[in-house]
Enzyme design. Structure first.
Site, PDB file in Angstrom:
ATOM      1  N   GLY A  15       0.854  -1.199   0.000  1.00  0.00           N
ATOM      2  CA  GLY A  15       0.000   0.000   0.000  1.00  0.00           C
ATOM      3  C   GLY A  15       0.880   1.236   0.000  1.00  0.00           C
ATOM      4  N   ASP A  78       1.352  -7.005  -5.516  1.00  0.00           N
ATOM      5  CA  ASP A  78       1.759  -8.279  -6.133  1.00  0.00           C
ATOM      6  C   ASP A  78       3.098  -8.752  -5.571  1.00  0.00           C
ATOM      7  OD1 ASP A  78      -0.509  -8.176  -7.685  1.00  0.00           O
ATOM      8  OD2 ASP A  78       0.497  -7.153  -9.346  1.00  0.00           O
ATOM      9  N   GLY A 114       5.709  -4.555   5.836  1.00  0.00           N
ATOM     10  CA  GLY A 114       6.091  -5.909   6.231  1.00  0.00           C
ATOM     11  C   GLY A 114       6.077  -6.901   5.078  1.00  0.00           C
ATOM     12  N   THR A 116       6.413  -6.336   1.886  1.00  0.00           N
ATOM     13  CA  THR A 116       7.493  -6.024   0.936  1.00  0.00           C
ATOM     14  C   THR A 116       8.844  -6.472   1.483  1.00  0.00           C
ATOM     15  OG1 THR A 116       6.241  -4.134   0.142  1.00  0.00           O
ATOM     16  CG2 THR A 116       8.604  -4.119  -0.316  1.00  0.00           C
ATOM     17  N   THR A 136       5.288   2.384   6.062  1.00  0.00           N
ATOM     18  CA  THR A 136       3.912   1.941   6.268  1.00  0.00           C
ATOM     19  C   THR A 136       3.252   2.854   7.283  1.00  0.00           C
ATOM     20  OG1 THR A 136       2.453   0.267   7.210  1.00  0.00           O
ATOM     21  CG2 THR A 136       4.728   0.198   7.947  1.00  0.00           C
ATOM     22  N   ILE A 137       1.996   3.177   7.031  1.00  0.00           N
ATOM     23  CA  ILE A 137       1.288   3.987   8.026  1.00  0.00           C
ATOM     24  C   ILE A 137       0.987   3.158   9.274  1.00  0.00           C
ATOM     25  CG2 ILE A 137       0.263   5.462   6.247  1.00  0.00           C
ATOM     26  CD1 ILE A 137      -2.465   4.018   7.026  1.00  0.00           C
ATOM     27  N   ASP A 138       1.131   1.827   9.171  1.00  0.00           N
ATOM     28  CA  ASP A 138       0.810   0.960  10.320  1.00  0.00           C
ATOM     29  C   ASP A 138       1.918   0.975  11.375  1.00  0.00           C
ATOM     30  OD1 ASP A 138      -1.373   0.271   8.776  1.00  0.00           O
ATOM     31  OD2 ASP A 138      -0.447  -1.566   8.012  1.00  0.00           O
ATOM     32  N   ARG A 283     -22.535   6.656  16.632  1.00  0.00           N
ATOM     33  CA  ARG A 283     -22.217   6.797  15.206  1.00  0.00           C
ATOM     34  C   ARG A 283     -20.831   6.207  14.966  1.00  0.00           C
ATOM     35  NH1 ARG A 283     -26.816   7.793  14.980  1.00  0.00           N
ATOM     36  NH2 ARG A 283     -27.880   9.595  14.059  1.00  0.00           N
ATOM     37  N   GLN A 291      -6.272   8.378   5.578  1.00  0.00           N
ATOM     38  CA  GLN A 291      -5.053   8.360   6.410  1.00  0.00           C
ATOM     39  C   GLN A 291      -3.785   8.142   5.581  1.00  0.00           C
ATOM     40  OE1 GLN A 291      -6.335   5.967  10.301  1.00  0.00           O
ATOM     41  NE2 GLN A 291      -7.456   5.373   8.481  1.00  0.00           N
TER      42      GLN A 291
END
Ligand code: F6P
Length: 365
Positions: A15, A78, A114, A116, A136-138, A283, A291
């Protein structure tokens, strides 16, 4: 300038995240301007390496991209050994090795999270000279304190939660706000702390919904008739929660957490359960790909420039088989074998968790 005929390749896989262009620029400008290297950028991650789709990077196309989100090279998820080709997944690592040699690459720089890092390690074991950078944003890449893109996502999520506060307050509602983060809680916890969420639910700490409801009821009784619940997309209830409490966790599609549940499946359920258990209207806001979009934060620009330029220098020194990361504030190479296949979760004794508890944030356990 050191004279050199060396060639390097760059690709961005997985991503996208803010700061990728900054890192490409840092690698490319340093390699070209300081070491006289030829730099090729492969399109769309490992797919471009397989299909030999590339562009030559130069001072012109590396200029003006510092503030741009996304990646100028394109990205894809991929994987080299499971590449979708003609309707099936095939191991295409040999073809990639051929293209690597065709370009006479001295090193291939793979920017990714991770997945990659694991794919890059596969190519390394095939004999390709590989160096990686963590993005990574994670923030879950092992072997580095921080990854490119995390700070921007944290900033966006924090701003969003800040804004949700006023509307939750006006309507005396519970607002459940779902962050990304895959199977880790860095983003939800960081943004929850920064924006003063009342409840933070992360995958590392399975939650008991009744405990969460009780905390919200206590707030109501104390005169605070609204609550903000920051939930990571990978959060899950404690083992033994009934099928009803787990909601449609297995039924929905998309990417899955380490327990086979769909990422994000719990958030809707949590909002509904809290409404039932507290009597307060609820909600749900899913922050999603917002993000990951847009211009990188100043922190990510500095980080990506530092890592990118250091990466080119390490490559020029002949370093391969490593990820260039940040440990204890110092940038340096980490063995790729120690990174691939590992995931950096939030340690239960992490100071962010302690700070959340100290300030009365309910973590659901
Ligand atoms: O790994 C980054 C990430 O944004 C995760 O937080 C999220 O689960 C996932 O990617 C979403 O992936 P995609 O963009 O493929 O839907």
């Amino acid at each position: 300038m050191q004279l050199s005929l060396r060639n390097i390749g760059v690709l961005t896989a997985g991503g996208d995240s803010p700061g990728l262009n900054v890192a490409i620029r840092g690698v490319g400008k340093t390699a070209i301007q300081q070491f006289g290297m030829r730099v090729v950028g492969f399109r769309d991650g490992f797919r471009g390496l397989m299909e030999n789709r590339f562009i030559e990077l130069n001072n012109d196309n590396l200029s003006g991209i510092l503030t741009l989100g996304g990646t100028m090279l394109g990205a894809s998820r991929d994987k080299p050994h499971r590449m979708p080709v003609a309707g099936r997944k095939a191991d295409m690592t040999d073809i990639m090795a051929e293209n690597f040699e065709k370009h006479r690459l001295d090193a291939l720089v793979c920017l990714g999270g991770g997945g990659t890092q694991a794919s890059a390690y596969r190519l390394l074991r095939k004999g390709l000279r590989i160096v990686t950078l963590p993005k990574t944003i994670d923030n879950d890449v092992a072997g580095t304190d921080v990854s490119i893109g995390f700070n921007t996502a944290l900033t966006i999520a924090t701003e969003a939660i800040d804004r949700l506060h006023s509307t939750a307050h006006s309507h005396h509602r519970i607002i459940v706000v779902e962050t990304m983060g895959h199977n880790t809680g860095w983003l939800a916890l960081g943004a929850g702390l920064a924006a003063g969420a009342d409840v933070v639910l992360i995958p590392e700490i399975p939650y008991d919904i009744e405990t969460v409801a009780e905390a919200i009821r206590r707030r109501s009784m104390g005169g605070r008739g609204f609550s903000i619940v920051a939930i990571s997309e990978g959060a899950r209830p404690v083992e033994g929660a009934s099928g009803n409490e787990r909601g449609n966790a297995k039924a929905a599609g998309g990417r899955r957490n380490g327990h086979g549940d769909s990422l994000g499946a719990q958030s809707q359920q949590v909002a509904r359960q809290l409404e039932e258990l507290t009597g307060l209207e609820s909600r749900l806001t899913i922050l999603g790909h917002v993000q990951r979009g847009g211009t990188p934060s100043p922190f990510d620009r500095v980080l990506a420039t530092h890592l990118g330029t250091a990466c080119a220098r390490y490559v020029a020194d002949g370093v391969t088989g490593s990820m260039i990361g940040v440990l204890g504030g110092k940038v340096g190479p980490v063995d790729l074998g120690d990174v691939a296949g590992e995931r950096k979760t939030v340690p239960l004794d992490h100071h962010w968790i302690a700070a959340a508890r100290d300030t009365g944030v309910e973590l659901g356990d």
